[in-house]
Design a protein around this motif. Structure first.
Motif, PDB file in Angstrom:
ATOM      1  N   GLU A 105       0.821  -1.206   0.000  1.00  0.00           N
ATOM      2  CA  GLU A 105       0.000   0.000   0.000  1.00  0.00           C
ATOM      3  C   GLU A 105       0.859   1.262   0.000  1.00  0.00           C
ATOM      4  N   ARG A 106       1.976   1.225   0.742  1.00  0.00           N
ATOM      5  CA  ARG A 106       2.838   2.408   0.793  1.00  0.00           C
ATOM      6  C   ARG A 106       3.473   2.695  -0.568  1.00  0.00           C
ATOM      7  N   LEU A 107       3.793   1.641  -1.315  1.00  0.00           N
ATOM      8  CA  LEU A 107       4.357   1.845  -2.648  1.00  0.00           C
ATOM      9  C   LEU A 107       3.339   2.509  -3.575  1.00  0.00           C
ATOM     10  N   GLN A 108       2.061   2.236  -3.363  1.00  0.00           N
ATOM     11  CA  GLN A 108       1.004   2.779  -4.212  1.00  0.00           C
ATOM     12  C   GLN A 108       0.566   4.173  -3.775  1.00  0.00           C
ATOM     13  N   ALA A 109       0.943   4.570  -2.565  1.00  0.00           N
ATOM     14  CA  ALA A 109       0.402   5.789  -1.963  1.00  0.00           C
ATOM     15  C   ALA A 109       1.196   7.032  -2.327  1.00  0.00           C
ATOM     16  N   ASP A 110       0.507   8.185  -2.241  1.00  0.00           N
ATOM     17  CA  ASP A 110       1.175   9.486  -2.343  1.00  0.00           C
ATOM     18  C   ASP A 110       1.649   9.954  -0.969  1.00  0.00           C
ATOM     19  N   HIS A 111       0.925   9.548   0.066  1.00  0.00           N
ATOM     20  CA  HIS A 111       1.300   9.896   1.440  1.00  0.00           C
ATOM     21  C   HIS A 111       1.066   8.671   2.313  1.00  0.00           C
ATOM     22  N   SER A 112       1.964   8.431   3.276  1.00  0.00           N
ATOM     23  CA  SER A 112       1.796   7.288   4.167  1.00  0.00           C
ATOM     24  C   SER A 112       2.463   7.577   5.507  1.00  0.00           C
ATOM     25  N   THR A 113       2.084   6.803   6.509  1.00  0.00           N
ATOM     26  CA  THR A 113       2.698   6.886   7.830  1.00  0.00           C
ATOM     27  C   THR A 113       3.131   5.501   8.265  1.00  0.00           C
ATOM     28  N   GLY A 114       4.146   5.454   9.113  1.00  0.00           N
ATOM     29  CA  GLY A 114       4.577   4.199   9.701  1.00  0.00           C
ATOM     30  C   GLY A 114       3.785   3.904  10.958  1.00  0.00           C
ATOM     31  N   VAL A 115       4.055   2.744  11.557  1.00  0.00           N
ATOM     32  CA  VAL A 115       3.381   2.364  12.797  1.00  0.00           C
ATOM     33  C   VAL A 115       3.782   3.343  13.899  1.00  0.00           C
ATOM     34  N   GLY A 116       2.779   3.928  14.562  1.00  0.00           N
ATOM     35  CA  GLY A 116       3.021   4.888  15.633  1.00  0.00           C
ATOM     36  C   GLY A 116       3.133   6.325  15.176  1.00  0.00           C
ATOM     37  N   GLU A 117       3.090   6.567  13.876  1.00  0.00           N
ATOM     38  CA  GLU A 117       3.241   7.927  13.339  1.00  0.00           C
ATOM     39  C   GLU A 117       1.881   8.523  12.999  1.00  0.00           C
ATOM     40  N   VAL A 118       1.666   9.788  13.352  1.00  0.00           N
ATOM     41  CA  VAL A 118       0.478  10.556  12.966  1.00  0.00           C
ATOM     42  C   VAL A 118       0.982  11.818  12.271  1.00  0.00           C
ATOM     43  N   ARG A 119       0.483  12.073  11.052  1.00  0.00           N
ATOM     44  CA  ARG A 119       1.049  13.184  10.289  1.00  0.00           C
ATOM     45  C   ARG A 119      -0.041  13.922   9.520  1.00  0.00           C
ATOM     46  N   SER A 120       0.089  15.251   9.473  1.00  0.00           N
ATOM     47  CA  SER A 120      -0.830  16.100   8.720  1.00  0.00           C
ATOM     48  C   SER A 120      -0.206  16.445   7.372  1.00  0.00           C
ATOM     49  N   VAL A 121      -1.013  16.372   6.304  1.00  0.00           N
ATOM     50  CA  VAL A 121      -0.522  16.716   4.971  1.00  0.00           C
ATOM     51  C   VAL A 121      -1.500  17.689   4.316  1.00  0.00           C
ATOM     52  N   ALA A 122      -0.939  18.652   3.594  1.00  0.00           N
ATOM     53  CA  ALA A 122      -1.756  19.604   2.841  1.00  0.00           C
ATOM     54  C   ALA A 122      -2.095  18.997   1.484  1.00  0.00           C
ATOM     55  N   LEU A 123      -3.365  19.063   1.098  1.00  0.00           N
ATOM     56  CA  LEU A 123      -3.795  18.531  -0.192  1.00  0.00           C
ATOM     57  C   LEU A 123      -3.795  19.640  -1.246  1.00  0.00           C
ATOM     58  N   PRO A 124      -3.756  19.287  -2.530  1.00  0.00           N
ATOM     59  CA  PRO A 124      -3.608  20.290  -3.592  1.00  0.00           C
ATOM     60  C   PRO A 124      -4.702  21.347  -3.643  1.00  0.00           C
ATOM     61  N   ASP A 125      -5.902  21.036  -3.111  1.00  0.00           N
ATOM     62  CA  ASP A 125      -7.028  21.973  -3.185  1.00  0.00           C
ATOM     63  C   ASP A 125      -7.131  22.872  -1.964  1.00  0.00           C
ATOM     64  N   GLY A 126      -6.174  22.763  -1.028  1.00  0.00           N
ATOM     65  CA  GLY A 126      -6.256  23.538   0.200  1.00  0.00           C
ATOM     66  C   GLY A 126      -6.886  22.786   1.356  1.00  0.00           C
ATOM     67  N   SER A 127      -7.386  21.588   1.093  1.00  0.00           N
ATOM     68  CA  SER A 127      -7.885  20.741   2.175  1.00  0.00           C
ATOM     69  C   SER A 127      -6.700  20.179   2.954  1.00  0.00           C
ATOM     70  N   ARG A 128      -7.012  19.553   4.079  1.00  0.00           N
ATOM     71  CA  ARG A 128      -5.967  18.945   4.899  1.00  0.00           C
ATOM     72  C   ARG A 128      -6.378  17.529   5.273  1.00  0.00           C
ATOM     73  N   ALA A 129      -5.410  16.611   5.227  1.00  0.00           N
ATOM     74  CA  ALA A 129      -5.638  15.241   5.667  1.00  0.00           C
ATOM     75  C   ALA A 129      -4.675  14.938   6.809  1.00  0.00           C
ATOM     76  N   VAL A 130      -5.187  14.302   7.851  1.00  0.00           N
ATOM     77  CA  VAL A 130      -4.336  13.833   8.940  1.00  0.00           C
ATOM     78  C   VAL A 130      -4.348  12.321   8.872  1.00  0.00           C
ATOM     79  N   LEU A 131      -3.173  11.720   8.699  1.00  0.00           N
ATOM     80  CA  LEU A 131      -3.049  10.281   8.575  1.00  0.00           C
ATOM     81  C   LEU A 131      -2.728   9.671   9.931  1.00  0.00           C
ATOM     82  N   ASN A 132      -3.529   8.702  10.318  1.00  0.00           N
ATOM     83  CA  ASN A 132      -3.299   7.997  11.577  1.00  0.00           C
ATOM     84  C   ASN A 132      -2.174   6.985  11.391  1.00  0.00           C
ATOM     85  N   THR A 133      -1.865   6.266  12.444  1.00  0.00           N
ATOM     86  CA  THR A 133      -0.810   5.268  12.401  1.00  0.00           C
ATOM     87  C   THR A 133      -1.011   4.266  11.267  1.00  0.00           C
TER      88      THR A 133
END
Length: 317
Positions: A105-133
């Protein structure tokens, strides 16, 4: 720091190798699996070495009953490195190693997190996604659509209003169309089907069998019969992970430990029903599950035993 990074790389390599051992030994291994394995080996000679090591261990362990004999092997291991390796392979044999690797899945993804990581990413339209572990997200944005595909894990979305270009989140068998909102989507987890929970605004959720519009505070979970099951949980509590916290209100210990287990490598096993049924309320830091386990042991009649860095046993005392 370099030594710690090297250790992290070796740990990840061992996890991936364990996943390949479990997958290739499986009766449903496909030609695509074997091609993927060959490509993984070609990326680094150490990959093939790690696979050979764990493949040999597989021969020693595959006939052992679960979990008693395998735990005895772990206890008997004198060297920390070998004990950790056996723990990794144990997880792979029981299916946990594969589930926590997620490299495809990580190879197919544009954004990913590892186990235990939580990360916020800005999307191209100005939206925001927060990825859980342990999450993987793929983007499909163009002039007419804004689509995100949740390949793995769980994500929270703050959607920028743009009526002419609907924001659509796709995951497994659910599709959620945001109508200017904040919502979370989670794939199947612990026997529970994929779900969508709305914190603010409205979201149209569709499965193969049904469609429903959710408002703030609503949650829709896909049942085993294909129906969308509606509920009104504490959504703010459920998505507290986006701020680095895990919040539990009178939840059974088994559920709490299952959630903590998502934020650490390896497995947490509860050995008896008395321990599993203990009720707990509390707020824990997603970045420090060891502290959470210590708190649970201090406040409940349970003992916590660490067999290796990848195996934790919880039982009544």
């Amino acid at each position: 720091m370099a030594q710690r990074d090297d250790h992290s790389h070796e740990e990840r390599r061992s996890e991936e190798a364990a996943g390949w051992v479990a997958r290739l030994q499986s009766s449903d291994a496909t030609a695509a699996d074997r091609e993927g394995f060959a490509a993984w080996c070609a990326r680094n000679p150490k990959n093939a070495e790690a696979y050979q090591d764990l493949s040999s261990l597989w021969g020693e362990l595959k006939e052992a009953p679960v979990p008693k004999d395998r735990l005895r092997k772990l206890r008997a291991a004198r060297r920390a490195r070998r004990a950790a390796t056996l723990g990794i392979l144990l997880l792979a044999v029981t299916g946990l190693g594969v589930s926590q690797t997620g490299w495809v899945e990580r190879l197919q993804a544009d954004h990913s997190t590892g186990v235990g990581e939580v990360r916020s990413v800005a999307l191209p339209d100005g939206s925001r996604a927060v990825l859980n572990t342990d999450t993987a997200l793929r983007l499909r944005f163009d002039g007419s659509r804004r689509q995100v595909e949740l390949l793995r894990g769980e994500a929270y979305f703050e959607v920028a209003p743009m009526p002419a270009r609907p924001f659509v989140a796709v995951g497994e068998t659910l599709e959620a169309t945001a109508l200017g909102t904040r919502f979370a989507m989670q794939l199947s987890q612990g026997g529970r089907g994929p779900e969508v929970a709305v914190e603010e605004g409205r979201v149209a959720v569709r499965s193969r069998e049904a469609q429903v519009e959710l408002k703030a505070g609503d949650e829709a979970t896909l049942g085993s019969d294909g129906r969308l099951i509606l509920s009104r949980p504490d959504v703010a509590e459920q998505v507290a992970w986006k701020d680095g916290k895990l919040v539990f209100s009178d939840r059974p210990l088994a559920e709490v430990l299952a959630t903590l287990g998502r934020y650490r490598r390896g497995s947490i096993l509860v050995l008896d029903e008395r321990a599993a049924r203990q009720r707990i309320s509390g707020i824990f830091d997603v970045a420090n599950t060891d502290e959470a386990l210590a708190t649970l042991e201090a406040s409940l009649p349970v003992s916590v035993t660490r067999l290796t860095g990848l195996m934790v046993i919880v039982r009544s005392r």
